[in-house]
Design an enzyme around this catalytic site. Structure first.
Site, PDB file in Angstrom:
ATOM      1  N   TYR A 128      -4.562  -4.729  27.195  1.00 53.30           N
ATOM      2  CA  TYR A 128      -4.698  -3.713  26.136  1.00 53.30           C
ATOM      3  C   TYR A 128      -3.729  -4.008  24.984  1.00 53.30           C
ATOM      4  O   TYR A 128      -4.117  -4.017  23.803  1.00 53.30           O
ATOM      5  CB  TYR A 128      -4.437  -2.338  26.755  1.00 53.30           C
ATOM      6  CG  TYR A 128      -4.173  -1.229  25.776  1.00 53.30           C
ATOM      7  CD1 TYR A 128      -5.185  -0.762  24.940  1.00 53.30           C
ATOM      8  CD2 TYR A 128      -2.914  -0.628  25.692  1.00 53.30           C
ATOM      9  CE1 TYR A 128      -4.946   0.274  24.046  1.00 53.30           C
ATOM     10  CE2 TYR A 128      -2.676   0.405  24.807  1.00 53.30           C
ATOM     11  CZ  TYR A 128      -3.693   0.847  23.976  1.00 53.30           C
ATOM     12  OH  TYR A 128      -3.451   1.871  23.086  1.00 53.30           O
TER      13      TYR A 128
ATOM     14  N   GLY B 120     -11.011   3.947  17.343  1.00 49.29           N
ATOM     15  CA  GLY B 120     -11.957   3.709  18.433  1.00 49.29           C
ATOM     16  C   GLY B 120     -11.593   2.498  19.269  1.00 49.29           C
ATOM     17  O   GLY B 120     -11.112   1.484  18.760  1.00 49.29           O
TER      18      GLY B 120
ATOM     19  N   SER C 175       3.774   7.642  21.553  1.00 44.62           N
ATOM     20  CA  SER C 175       3.029   8.534  22.446  1.00 44.62           C
ATOM     21  C   SER C 175       2.730   9.803  21.667  1.00 44.62           C
ATOM     22  O   SER C 175       3.634  10.623  21.458  1.00 44.62           O
ATOM     23  CB  SER C 175       3.876   8.885  23.675  1.00 44.62           C
ATOM     24  OG  SER C 175       4.416   7.718  24.270  1.00 44.62           O
TER      25      SER C 175
ATOM     26  N   SER D 168      -0.476  -0.051  18.889  1.00 43.44           N
ATOM     27  CA  SER D 168       0.214   0.657  19.973  1.00 43.44           C
ATOM     28  C   SER D 168       1.560   0.012  20.235  1.00 43.44           C
ATOM     29  O   SER D 168       1.758  -1.183  19.995  1.00 43.44           O
ATOM     30  CB  SER D 168      -0.640   0.580  21.242  1.00 43.44           C
ATOM     31  OG  SER D 168       0.092   1.014  22.379  1.00 43.44           O
ATOM     32  N   ASN D 169       2.455   0.817  20.796  1.00 44.00           N
ATOM     33  CA  ASN D 169       3.744   0.277  21.255  1.00 44.00           C
ATOM     34  C   ASN D 169       3.517  -0.802  22.319  1.00 44.00           C
ATOM     35  O   ASN D 169       4.419  -1.611  22.574  1.00 44.00           O
ATOM     36  CB  ASN D 169       4.627   1.402  21.785  1.00 44.00           C
ATOM     37  CG  ASN D 169       4.127   1.995  23.084  1.00 44.00           C
ATOM     38  OD1 ASN D 169       4.454   1.496  24.156  1.00 44.00           O
ATOM     39  ND2 ASN D 169       3.307   3.038  23.021  1.00 44.00           N
TER      40      ASN D 169
ATOM     41  N   VAL E 179     -10.878   1.008  23.689  1.00 43.71           N
ATOM     42  CA  VAL E 179     -10.274   1.309  24.983  1.00 43.71           C
ATOM     43  C   VAL E 179      -8.797   1.593  24.732  1.00 43.71           C
ATOM     44  O   VAL E 179      -8.113   0.798  24.077  1.00 43.71           O
ATOM     45  CB  VAL E 179     -10.462   0.107  25.934  1.00 43.71           C
ATOM     46  CG1 VAL E 179      -9.712   0.324  27.229  1.00 43.71           C
ATOM     47  CG2 VAL E 179     -11.943  -0.140  26.180  1.00 43.71           C
ATOM     48  N   SER E 180      -8.288   2.724  25.237  1.00 46.26           N
ATOM     49  CA  SER E 180      -6.946   3.161  24.821  1.00 46.26           C
ATOM     50  C   SER E 180      -5.882   3.022  25.907  1.00 46.26           C
ATOM     51  O   SER E 180      -4.742   3.461  25.711  1.00 46.26           O
ATOM     52  CB  SER E 180      -7.008   4.611  24.337  1.00 46.26           C
ATOM     53  OG  SER E 180      -7.411   5.447  25.393  1.00 46.26           O
TER      54      SER E 180
HETATM   55  P1  NAI Z   1      -9.006   8.045  23.414  1.00 46.54           P
HETATM   56  O1  NAI Z   1      -9.306   7.150  24.568  1.00 46.54           O
HETATM   57  O2  NAI Z   1      -8.913   9.503  23.655  1.00 46.54           O
HETATM   58  O3  NAI Z   1     -10.081   7.791  22.246  1.00 46.54           O
HETATM   59  C1  NAI Z   1     -10.639   6.527  21.991  1.00 46.54           C
HETATM   60  C2  NAI Z   1     -12.089   6.756  21.594  1.00 46.54           C
HETATM   61  O4  NAI Z   1     -12.687   5.481  21.331  1.00 46.54           O
HETATM   62  C3  NAI Z   1     -12.925   7.421  22.707  1.00 46.54           C
HETATM   63  O5  NAI Z   1     -13.530   8.610  22.237  1.00 46.54           O
HETATM   64  C4  NAI Z   1     -13.960   6.371  23.063  1.00 46.54           C
HETATM   65  O6  NAI Z   1     -15.237   6.911  23.388  1.00 46.54           O
HETATM   66  C5  NAI Z   1     -14.017   5.534  21.795  1.00 46.54           C
HETATM   67  N1  NAI Z   1     -14.513   4.180  22.073  1.00 46.54           N
HETATM   68  C6  NAI Z   1     -14.155   3.346  23.073  1.00 46.54           C
HETATM   69  N2  NAI Z   1     -14.890   2.216  23.035  1.00 46.54           N
HETATM   70  C7  NAI Z   1     -15.730   2.346  21.968  1.00 46.54           C
HETATM   71  C8  NAI Z   1     -16.740   1.531  21.422  1.00 46.54           C
HETATM   72  N3  NAI Z   1     -17.042   0.328  21.955  1.00 46.54           N
HETATM   73  N4  NAI Z   1     -17.406   1.974  20.340  1.00 46.54           N
HETATM   74  C9  NAI Z   1     -17.124   3.177  19.789  1.00 46.54           C
HETATM   75  N5  NAI Z   1     -16.181   4.012  20.272  1.00 46.54           N
HETATM   76  C10 NAI Z   1     -15.492   3.598  21.353  1.00 46.54           C
HETATM   77  O7  NAI Z   1      -7.655   7.506  22.768  1.00 46.54           O
HETATM   78  P2  NAI Z   1      -6.636   8.275  21.809  1.00 46.54           P
HETATM   79  O8  NAI Z   1      -5.485   8.722  22.614  1.00 46.54           O
HETATM   80  O9  NAI Z   1      -7.356   9.226  20.963  1.00 46.54           O
HETATM   81  O10 NAI Z   1      -6.108   7.061  20.914  1.00 46.54           O
HETATM   82  C11 NAI Z   1      -6.751   6.704  19.707  1.00 46.54           C
HETATM   83  C12 NAI Z   1      -6.306   5.294  19.324  1.00 46.54           C
HETATM   84  O11 NAI Z   1      -4.901   5.268  19.184  1.00 46.54           O
HETATM   85  C13 NAI Z   1      -6.669   4.249  20.359  1.00 46.54           C
HETATM   86  O12 NAI Z   1      -7.044   3.058  19.684  1.00 46.54           O
HETATM   87  C14 NAI Z   1      -5.384   4.035  21.110  1.00 46.54           C
HETATM   88  O13 NAI Z   1      -5.307   2.721  21.631  1.00 46.54           O
HETATM   89  C15 NAI Z   1      -4.347   4.288  20.034  1.00 46.54           C
HETATM   90  N6  NAI Z   1      -3.078   4.767  20.573  1.00 46.54           N
HETATM   91  C16 NAI Z   1      -2.983   6.055  21.050  1.00 46.54           C
HETATM   92  C17 NAI Z   1      -1.774   6.515  21.539  1.00 46.54           C
HETATM   93  C18 NAI Z   1      -1.581   7.935  21.982  1.00 46.54           C
HETATM   94  O14 NAI Z   1      -0.442   8.317  22.263  1.00 46.54           O
HETATM   95  N7  NAI Z   1      -2.623   8.751  22.048  1.00 46.54           N
HETATM   96  C19 NAI Z   1      -0.594   5.633  21.604  1.00 46.54           C
HETATM   97  C20 NAI Z   1      -0.824   4.307  21.077  1.00 46.54           C
HETATM   98  C21 NAI Z   1      -2.019   3.911  20.573  1.00 46.54           C
HETATM   99  C1  15L Z   2      -0.902   3.990  24.378  1.00 47.94           C
HETATM  100  O1  15L Z   2      -1.158   2.991  23.718  1.00 47.94           O
HETATM  101  C2  15L Z   2      -1.985   4.760  25.036  1.00 47.94           C
HETATM  102  O2  15L Z   2      -3.154   4.807  24.255  1.00 47.94           O
HETATM  103  C3  15L Z   2      -1.587   6.166  25.390  1.00 47.94           C
HETATM  104  O3  15L Z   2      -2.510   6.627  26.388  1.00 47.94           O
HETATM  105  C4  15L Z   2      -0.145   6.282  25.917  1.00 47.94           C
HETATM  106  O4  15L Z   2      -0.079   5.771  27.197  1.00 47.94           O
HETATM  107  C5  15L Z   2       0.817   5.575  24.973  1.00 47.94           C
HETATM  108  O5  15L Z   2       0.405   4.288  24.606  1.00 47.94           O
HETATM  109  C6  15L Z   2       2.241   5.462  25.564  1.00 47.94           C
HETATM  110  O6  15L Z   2       2.775   4.365  25.642  1.00 47.94           O
HETATM  111  O7  15L Z   2       2.794   6.503  25.914  1.00 47.94           O
END
Ligand code: NAI
Ligand code: 15L
Length: 264
Positions: free
Chosen positions: A134, A70, A163, A109-110, A72-73
């Site tokens: 971030y 959870g 990613s 994250s990277n 900001v992503s």
């Molecule tokens: P996403 O943005 O789809 O999901 C993040 C979730 O956190 C959202 O559902 C949002 O409502 C919730 N959230 C945000 N603020 C909150 C709060 N104050 N309280 C409770 N919930 C809250 O992101 P995704 O892609 O699912 O990524 C998950 C995690 O992995 C994140 O922490 C992101 O930074 C990390 N990440 C993801 C990558 C990717 O390729 N998808 C790459 C690197 C890191």
């Molecule tokens: C992240 O940390 C982000 O959550 C995701 O949206 C992608 O941008 C990923 O890194 C990336 O570097 O591709």
């Protein structure tokens, strides 16, 4: 595993794990500030704002393991990142300390290392080089993990996810891609390993282009099975070759490293 908590369960990786970890623990406790839909068999839905310490304390009580997704992503205002990521991750670790120290997988994250150059091969000893507000919040989360393990013995693994998408979306992601299957395998290894201490590792599949060396985390027994190579022709056809001097190409963080300061 009796009860596994997933924060950020309404997000893209949260939805993936919700589906793929069904039945992995007796109960999946799913939490988010966004809508989580209806609880399925073996699911508990606990809506919670991670910035609210008392709510996070109740959220964590009774859990044997936590996947902390959870927050900001992507890049955002400092205020939003302060509440959800800095405060939210602190609240989570501190609640875990009070409730039996369940093992935590922290989605780093990277972008915690995004200002390293692409030609630098990073390993477990490489220093943080955040490329954004971030990325700074992810570096802080990794350091929380170090502190909570050294001070309280709270085991945790910070995964510097590259990613994680069904397919790489651009040329950079040919190096940073983490397949959903490899991610699920990694999550399971983190909770099945006898001991993890405090470990920081890189979340990328067995891609041909490798920026990151996870040799220090070999004890986990996580061996990525997938490769972005199967998508190379499609990605290269859709995305022209870039100027090698473009900051988005020079630095591992890509566009996050190349962007200006978000608050300006
Ligand atoms: P996403 O943005 O789809 O999901 C993040 C979730 O956190 C959202 O559902 C949002 O409502 C919730 N959230 C945000 N603020 C909150 C709060 N104050 N309280 C409770 N919930 C809250 O992101 P995704 O892609 O699912 O990524 C998950 C995690 O992995 C994140 O922490 C992101 O930074 C990390 N990440 C993801 C990558 C990717 O390729 N998808 C790459 C690197 C890191
Ligand atoms: C992240 O940390 C982000 O959550 C995701 O949206 C992608 O941008 C990923 O890194 C990336 O570097 O591709």
């Amino acid at each position: 595993m009796n009860r596994l908590l997933i924060t950020g369960a309404a997000g893209s990786l949260g939805r993936l794990l919700r589906e793929r970890l069904a039945g992995y623990a007796s109960v999946l406790r799913l939490s988010d500030i966004a809508d989580l839909g209806q609880a399925g068999p073996g699911e508990e839905l606990v809506p919670c704002d991670l910035a609210e310490a008392a709510a996070v304390d109740s959220l964590v009580e009774g859990c044997d393991g936590i996947v902390h997704l959870g927050g900001v992503s992507v890049e955002n205002t400092f205020e939003n990142i302060l509440q959800s990521n800095f405060r939210g991750t602190y609240n989570l670790f501190d609640a875990a300390r009070r409730h039996g120290a369940p093992r935590i997988l922290f989605a780093s994250s990277n972008h915690a290392i995004g200002f390293h150059r692409r030609e630098d091969r990073l390993d477990g000893g490489s220093r943080q080089k955040p490329d954004s507000l971030y990325g700074l919040s992810k570096a802080y989360g990794e350091n929380l993990g170090s502190y909570y393990f050294d001070k309280f013995g709270l085991e945790n693994v910070a995964v510097r996810i590259g990613s994680c998408y069904p397919e790489p979306k651009d040329r950079r992601m040919l190096a940073t891609w983490l397949s959903p299957d490899d991610f699920v395998r990694l999550v399971k290894r983190v909770f099945e390993a006898t001991r993890v201490g405090h470990t920081v590792l890189y979340g990328a599949s067995a891609n041909r282009e490798q920026w990151w060396d996870n040799g220090h985390a070999a004890f986990l027994g996580w061996v990525p099975q997938d490769s972005s190579e199967q998508f190379r022709a499609k990605v290269e056809a859709a995305h022209p070759r870039q100027d090698p001097d473009d900051p988005a190409v020079r630095f591992q963080g890509g566009s996050f490293a190349a962007a200006g300061h978000f608050e300006d």
